[in-house]
Design a protein around this motif. Structure first.
Motif, PDB file in Angstrom:
ATOM      1  N   ARG A  96       0.851  -1.198   0.000  1.00  0.00           N
ATOM      2  CA  ARG A  96       0.000   0.000   0.000  1.00  0.00           C
ATOM      3  C   ARG A  96       0.882   1.242   0.000  1.00  0.00           C
ATOM      4  O   ARG A  96       2.012   1.217   0.474  1.00  0.00           O
ATOM      5  CB  ARG A  96      -0.914   0.014   1.227  1.00  0.00           C
ATOM      6  N   THR A  97       0.319   2.315  -0.523  1.00  0.00           N
ATOM      7  CA  THR A  97       1.001   3.607  -0.555  1.00  0.00           C
ATOM      8  C   THR A  97       0.245   4.563   0.338  1.00  0.00           C
ATOM      9  O   THR A  97      -0.981   4.636   0.273  1.00  0.00           O
ATOM     10  CB  THR A  97       1.072   4.161  -1.990  1.00  0.00           C
ATOM     11  N   PHE A  98       0.971   5.306   1.158  1.00  0.00           N
ATOM     12  CA  PHE A  98       0.382   6.241   2.111  1.00  0.00           C
ATOM     13  C   PHE A  98       0.886   7.657   1.853  1.00  0.00           C
ATOM     14  O   PHE A  98       2.042   7.845   1.470  1.00  0.00           O
ATOM     15  CB  PHE A  98       0.755   5.845   3.546  1.00  0.00           C
ATOM     16  N   CYS A  99       0.039   8.637   2.100  1.00  0.00           N
ATOM     17  CA  CYS A  99       0.431  10.043   2.021  1.00  0.00           C
ATOM     18  C   CYS A  99       1.101  10.439   3.325  1.00  0.00           C
ATOM     19  O   CYS A  99       0.621  10.094   4.396  1.00  0.00           O
ATOM     20  CB  CYS A  99      -0.786  10.946   1.841  1.00  0.00           C
ATOM     21  N   LEU A 100       2.185  11.148   3.213  1.00  0.00           N
ATOM     22  CA  LEU A 100       2.826  11.762   4.368  1.00  0.00           C
ATOM     23  C   LEU A 100       2.618  13.266   4.202  1.00  0.00           C
ATOM     24  O   LEU A 100       3.531  14.004   3.824  1.00  0.00           O
ATOM     25  CB  LEU A 100       4.310  11.385   4.433  1.00  0.00           C
ATOM     26  N   ASP A 101       1.380  13.701   4.460  1.00  0.00           N
ATOM     27  CA  ASP A 101       0.964  15.069   4.153  1.00  0.00           C
ATOM     28  C   ASP A 101       1.845  16.146   4.768  1.00  0.00           C
ATOM     29  O   ASP A 101       2.061  17.171   4.165  1.00  0.00           O
ATOM     30  CB  ASP A 101      -0.492  15.300   4.580  1.00  0.00           C
ATOM     31  N   GLY A 102       2.366  15.932   5.950  1.00  0.00           N
ATOM     32  CA  GLY A 102       3.173  16.953   6.600  1.00  0.00           C
ATOM     33  C   GLY A 102       4.625  16.966   6.177  1.00  0.00           C
ATOM     34  O   GLY A 102       5.406  17.755   6.687  1.00  0.00           O
ATOM     35  N   VAL A 103       4.987  16.105   5.226  1.00  0.00           N
ATOM     36  CA  VAL A 103       6.381  16.005   4.802  1.00  0.00           C
ATOM     37  C   VAL A 103       6.495  16.490   3.349  1.00  0.00           C
ATOM     38  O   VAL A 103       6.112  15.776   2.425  1.00  0.00           O
ATOM     39  CB  VAL A 103       6.892  14.551   4.926  1.00  0.00           C
ATOM     40  N   PRO A 104       7.024  17.698   3.143  1.00  0.00           N
ATOM     41  CA  PRO A 104       7.114  18.226   1.777  1.00  0.00           C
ATOM     42  C   PRO A 104       8.187  17.521   0.959  1.00  0.00           C
ATOM     43  O   PRO A 104       9.168  17.002   1.497  1.00  0.00           O
ATOM     44  CB  PRO A 104       7.467  19.702   1.989  1.00  0.00           C
ATOM     45  N   VAL A 105       8.002  17.498  -0.353  1.00  0.00           N
ATOM     46  CA  VAL A 105       9.004  16.960  -1.265  1.00  0.00           C
ATOM     47  C   VAL A 105      10.221  17.883  -1.196  1.00  0.00           C
ATOM     48  O   VAL A 105      10.080  19.099  -1.320  1.00  0.00           O
ATOM     49  CB  VAL A 105       8.457  16.887  -2.714  1.00  0.00           C
TER      50      VAL A 105
END
Length: 132
Positions: A96-105
């Protein structure tokens, strides 16, 4: 639907169904996963909606190394650019793939002559659920 209109996308019943399913998902979905969840729209209709959404910066398309493109709603405030790029985590155990919303590219400087048009950053490992 206001979200579609904010991104300059004409509202149709198929587009509403696709955007609602993406909004309900806790993680990015593949075209196949969307097809299994949305029985009222065929695969080509879902794909056309996703392509249009991507052109208008309503969705991110993520290559996570699993062999399938994944899609998630973009929280961008513009139909001209993505202003919410973030890192994603791919679990090597459950796939599965998860978003790490608080971690910017992270910013990456490209050499002169190159023009970057998009960026994605995938971290691979074991998710908390699989790590138990």
């Amino acid at each position: 639907m206001k979200l579609l209109e904010e991104h300059g996308i004409k509202t149709t019943s198929n587009r509403i169904v696709v955007v609602r399913e993406l909004a309900l998902s806790a993680r990015p979905l593949t075209l196949g996963e969307l097809e299994m969840k949305i029985l009222s729209v065929d695969k080509s209709g879902i794909f056309r909606a996703l392509t249009l959404f991507k052109e208008h910066h309503l969705v991110h398309a993520i290559e996570d190394g699993s062999g399938s493109m994944r899609y998630e709603l973009c929280h961008s405030h513009s139909d001209e650019e993505d202003d919410d790029l973030h890192v994603h985590f791919f679990c090597e155990r459950c796939q599965r793939t998860f978003c790490l919303d608080g971690v910017p590219v992270p910013d990456v400087a490209v050499p002169p002559g190159y023009k970057a048009t998009s960026a994605s950053h995938i971290v691979k490992g074991i998710c908390p659920e699989c790590g138990k």
